[in-house]
Design a protein around this motif. Sequence first.
Motif, mmCIF file in Angstrom:
data_model
loop_
_atom_site.group_PDB
_atom_site.id
_atom_site.type_symbol
_atom_site.label_atom_id
_atom_site.label_comp_id
_atom_site.label_asym_id
_atom_site.label_seq_id
_atom_site.Cartn_x
_atom_site.Cartn_y
_atom_site.Cartn_z
ATOM 1 N N ALA A 1 7.786 2.773 -0.543
ATOM 2 C CA ALA A 1 7.161 1.454 -0.409
ATOM 3 C C ALA A 1 8.179 0.327 -0.489
ATOM 4 C CB ALA A 1 6.095 1.262 -1.482
ATOM 5 N N GLU B 1 2.127 -3.926 -5.716
ATOM 6 C CA GLU B 1 1.678 -4.923 -4.751
ATOM 7 C C GLU B 1 0.190 -5.176 -4.933
ATOM 8 O OE1 GLU B 1 1.820 -3.847 -0.527
ATOM 9 O OE2 GLU B 1 1.830 -1.747 -1.098
ATOM 10 N N TRP C 1 -3.529 -5.699 -3.337
ATOM 11 C CA TRP C 1 -4.205 -5.119 -2.184
ATOM 12 C C TRP C 1 -5.679 -5.490 -2.249
ATOM 13 C CZ3 TRP C 1 -1.573 -2.882 1.653
ATOM 14 C CH2 TRP C 1 -2.276 -2.179 2.620
ATOM 15 N N GLN D 1 -4.765 4.113 3.593
ATOM 16 C CA GLN D 1 -4.261 2.841 4.129
ATOM 17 C C GLN D 1 -2.804 2.616 3.721
ATOM 18 O OE1 GLN D 1 -6.867 -0.469 3.124
ATOM 19 N NE2 GLN D 1 -8.638 0.894 3.293
ATOM 20 N N LEU D 2 -2.508 2.873 2.461
ATOM 21 C CA LEU D 2 -1.140 2.699 1.965
ATOM 22 C C LEU D 2 -0.196 3.723 2.587
ATOM 23 C CD1 LEU D 2 -1.993 2.073 -1.780
ATOM 24 C CD2 LEU D 2 -1.210 0.369 -0.108
ATOM 25 N N ARG D 3 -0.686 4.929 2.770
ATOM 26 C CA ARG D 3 0.128 5.978 3.390
ATOM 27 C C ARG D 3 0.502 5.596 4.822
ATOM 28 N NH1 ARG D 3 -1.589 12.343 4.035
ATOM 29 N NH2 ARG D 3 0.528 13.085 4.330
ATOM 30 N N ALA D 4 -0.449 5.039 5.551
ATOM 31 C CA ALA D 4 -0.172 4.593 6.920
ATOM 32 C C ALA D 4 0.810 3.421 6.923
ATOM 33 C CB ALA D 4 -1.472 4.199 7.610
ATOM 34 N N ARG D 5 0.662 2.505 5.979
ATOM 35 C CA ARG D 5 1.532 1.327 5.921
ATOM 36 C C ARG D 5 2.970 1.680 5.533
ATOM 37 N NH1 ARG D 5 0.529 -4.433 3.042
ATOM 38 N NH2 ARG D 5 2.685 -5.036 2.902
ATOM 39 N N HIS D 6 3.118 2.550 4.516
ATOM 40 C CA HIS D 6 4.440 2.830 3.966
ATOM 41 C C HIS D 6 5.039 4.162 4.397
ATOM 42 C CE1 HIS D 6 4.234 -0.714 1.472
ATOM 43 N NE2 HIS D 6 3.144 -0.287 0.863
#
Length: 78
Positions: free
Chosen positions: A15, A20, A22, A34-39
């Motif tokens: 990350a 952060e 959210w 969602q976090l997995r896709a973003r980071h």
Amino acid sequence: MSITVLYFASLRDAAGCSSEQWPLPESLASLYEQLRARHGFPLSASRLRVAIDGDFADWASPLRDGCEVAFIPPVSGG
């Protein structure tokens, strides 16, 4: 409405930050995806422990505005 997400070990490295803010998600599973896709987190949710406000929690646990969520990957030490 929002939550604070805390990252540890390899998730913090991926990350690029230790925490952060959210928007409040509908579930822990959807939040992690969602976090997995973003980071680009390589670990699936089944490999992680999750904590809400400092206590280990089940992935089905509800979230509320202002809570603190920590995703904890497996770690090894020597």
